[in-house]
Write an enzyme that holds these catalytic residues in place. Sequence first.
Site, PDB file in Angstrom:
ATOM      1  CB  SER A 178      -0.930   0.009   1.221  1.00 29.03           C
ATOM      2  OG  SER A 178      -0.189  -0.185   2.412  1.00 29.03           O
ATOM      3  CG  ASN A 191      -3.657  -5.184  12.738  1.00 25.51           C
ATOM      4  OD1 ASN A 191      -3.146  -5.020  11.628  1.00 25.51           O
ATOM      5  ND2 ASN A 191      -3.956  -6.375  13.222  1.00 25.51           N
ATOM      6  CG  HIS A 201     -43.692  22.165  -9.334  1.00 24.04           C
ATOM      7  ND1 HIS A 201     -43.961  20.838  -9.177  1.00 24.04           N
ATOM      8  CD2 HIS A 201     -44.350  22.801  -8.320  1.00 24.04           C
ATOM      9  CE1 HIS A 201     -44.762  20.661  -8.127  1.00 24.04           C
ATOM     10  NE2 HIS A 201     -45.000  21.850  -7.585  1.00 24.04           N
ATOM     11  CB  SER A 230     -16.166  27.226 -26.635  1.00 24.39           C
ATOM     12  OG  SER A 230     -16.175  26.476 -27.837  1.00 24.39           O
ATOM     13  CE  LYS A 272     -20.724  27.354 -25.116  1.00 25.05           C
ATOM     14  NZ  LYS A 272     -21.998  27.003 -24.504  1.00 25.05           N
ATOM     15  CG  ASN A 305     -18.703  27.060 -21.651  1.00 32.90           C
ATOM     16  OD1 ASN A 305     -19.758  27.517 -22.074  1.00 32.90           O
ATOM     17  ND2 ASN A 305     -17.806  26.476 -22.413  1.00 32.90           N
ATOM     18  CD  GLU A 328     -20.663  23.501 -17.074  1.00 34.62           C
ATOM     19  OE1 GLU A 328     -21.129  22.734 -17.923  1.00 34.62           O
ATOM     20  OE2 GLU A 328     -19.827  24.388 -17.360  1.00 34.62           O
ATOM     21  CE1 TYR A 363      -6.089  -3.573   8.980  1.00 35.84           C
ATOM     22  CE2 TYR A 363      -5.208  -5.757   8.521  1.00 35.84           C
ATOM     23  CZ  TYR A 363      -5.365  -4.435   8.164  1.00 35.84           C
ATOM     24  OH  TYR A 363      -4.814  -3.971   7.004  1.00 35.84           O
ATOM     25  CD  GLN A 411      -2.819  -2.531   2.084  1.00 33.04           C
ATOM     26  OE1 GLN A 411      -2.154  -2.875   3.044  1.00 33.04           O
ATOM     27  NE2 GLN A 411      -2.568  -2.967   0.856  1.00 33.04           N
ATOM     28  CE  LYS A 461      -4.198   2.794   5.188  1.00 35.85           C
ATOM     29  NZ  LYS A 461      -5.082   1.593   5.142  1.00 35.85           N
TER      30      LYS A 461
HETATM   31  N1  ARG Z   1      -1.097  -1.437   5.224  1.00 39.11           N
HETATM   32  C1  ARG Z   1      -2.024  -1.923   6.186  1.00 39.11           C
HETATM   33  C2  ARG Z   1      -3.334  -1.159   6.074  1.00 39.11           C
HETATM   34  O1  ARG Z   1      -3.357  -0.209   5.427  1.00 39.11           O
HETATM   35  C3  ARG Z   1      -1.476  -1.756   7.556  1.00 39.11           C
HETATM   36  C4  ARG Z   1      -1.967  -2.778   8.539  1.00 39.11           C
HETATM   37  C5  ARG Z   1      -1.543  -4.100   8.091  1.00 39.11           C
HETATM   38  N2  ARG Z   1      -1.623  -5.089   9.112  1.00 39.11           N
HETATM   39  C6  ARG Z   1      -1.462  -6.350   8.839  1.00 39.11           C
HETATM   40  N3  ARG Z   1      -1.457  -7.166   9.801  1.00 39.11           N
HETATM   41  N4  ARG Z   1      -1.291  -6.751   7.610  1.00 39.11           N
HETATM   42  O2  ARG Z   1      -4.329  -1.530   6.618  1.00 39.11           O
END
Ligand code: ARG
Length: 460
Positions: free
Chosen positions: A24, A111, A157, A278, A284, A286, A291, A318, A323, A326
Amino acid sequence: TTNQSWGGRFSEPTDAFVARFTASVTFDQRLARQDIQGSIAHATMLARVGVLTDEERDAIINGLTEIQGEIERGEFNWSVPLEDVHMNIEARLTDKIGITGKKLHTGRSRNDQVATDIRLFMRDEIDVIEVELKRLREGMIELADREADTIMPGFTHLQTAQPVTFGHHLLAWQEMLARDHERLLDCRKRVNVLPLGAAALAGTTYPIDRHVTAELLGFDRPAENSLDAVSDRDFAIEFTSFASILMMHLSRMSEELVLWTSAQFNFIDLPDRFCTGSSIMPQKKNPDVPELVRGKTGRVYGHLMGLLTLMKSQPLAYNKDNQEDKEPLFDAVDTVRDCLKAFADMIPAIEPKKDSMYEAARRGFSTATDLADYLVRRGVAFRDAHEIVGQSVAYGLKTQKDLSEMSLEELQQFSTIIEQDVFDVLTLEGSVAARNHIGGTAPDQVRAAAQRAREALSLL
Ligand code: ARG
């Protein structure tokens, strides 16, 4: 190679694709500042309870502070095999300070670490978003106050209904934002709870003091239950709920701005700096900003649905699924912040075309209800008054005259009760001024409401 922080029990290296698939760091490096902040508090607490020596704590804090500098200067080398922001920073710390770096993770798990990082991040972002939301509300209230006497048609309306003041319309928008503001602050309360100390899921055997960590990080309290602390992502769902409702409101405002800048409505002008042209049609201009805000509403709704679905049916505690929280959260935060900034800049710059608004209110028999109320005040039952005015409108449509343009004799064809003073209520000014109670569109009420809104905002 097998990951150095958990490779002990593995007999073959992670598949190269799996390493990339499960990593990640490409996106969670955005949490680096909060990760370091959390680690410094954790190390400080560990020293306070005697799990680390003061020297070890200082070495860790100095090392992390240097790493923070490396990251800010763009010198940090993020490694995908190290999986995530947490292990990248910890590995770098051990490079720098040796074995002491390996003690940082005592009594902690990724975690509770990641849950803490996201909450710190969300708290920071909520505070930035709140500043923009305040700025937008302030600008809207000031514009409403300036435009308390400006008359425009009110719609139901999307058909002309009754005259209202532009200030009243703007304060309607402001009310929506006031509720969004409350929702944001309410969400912040539940964000501001400390997961750290929950460790992997069950807590830890070290004599940690979670109140110390909570205080160091500015959290209101430690999370009550370790299983819940590492798996709860309600706060992310709450934030995207807030964000979705806010974006829904901004999209409604956007829609009106787009309509109002059209030649057909011609109610307002947006300064050129908020518009684009445009490449083919030279004439134009816009309204791209409203928008785009309207368009970006969709992705925020999508993130809300994504997060709800992400959490659905997850067993305690967990799971790696988390993950995936995010990227939607980051995008929701960025989108809301940018849209609020655009609106906060743009709203005070709206240039109302007062004559055109006034003309539009004059067309469409917007004072028909006022005529009915006039008859009721003179003893006619409301349903009969409705019928009489309906006939007057039909006559006006045929002769292309608004009610206020008819002579007294013309109006008296429909009811002999009508007298000269009817013209006081048939003017647009008379119509709005007559709605003179809390929540009504009368200019004096709009000014009073703007003042109350200003005071309420200053108390937040
Ligand atoms: N990269 C993980 C997340 O975003 C961090 C926690 C991972 N924990 C694990 N035991 N794999 O959630």
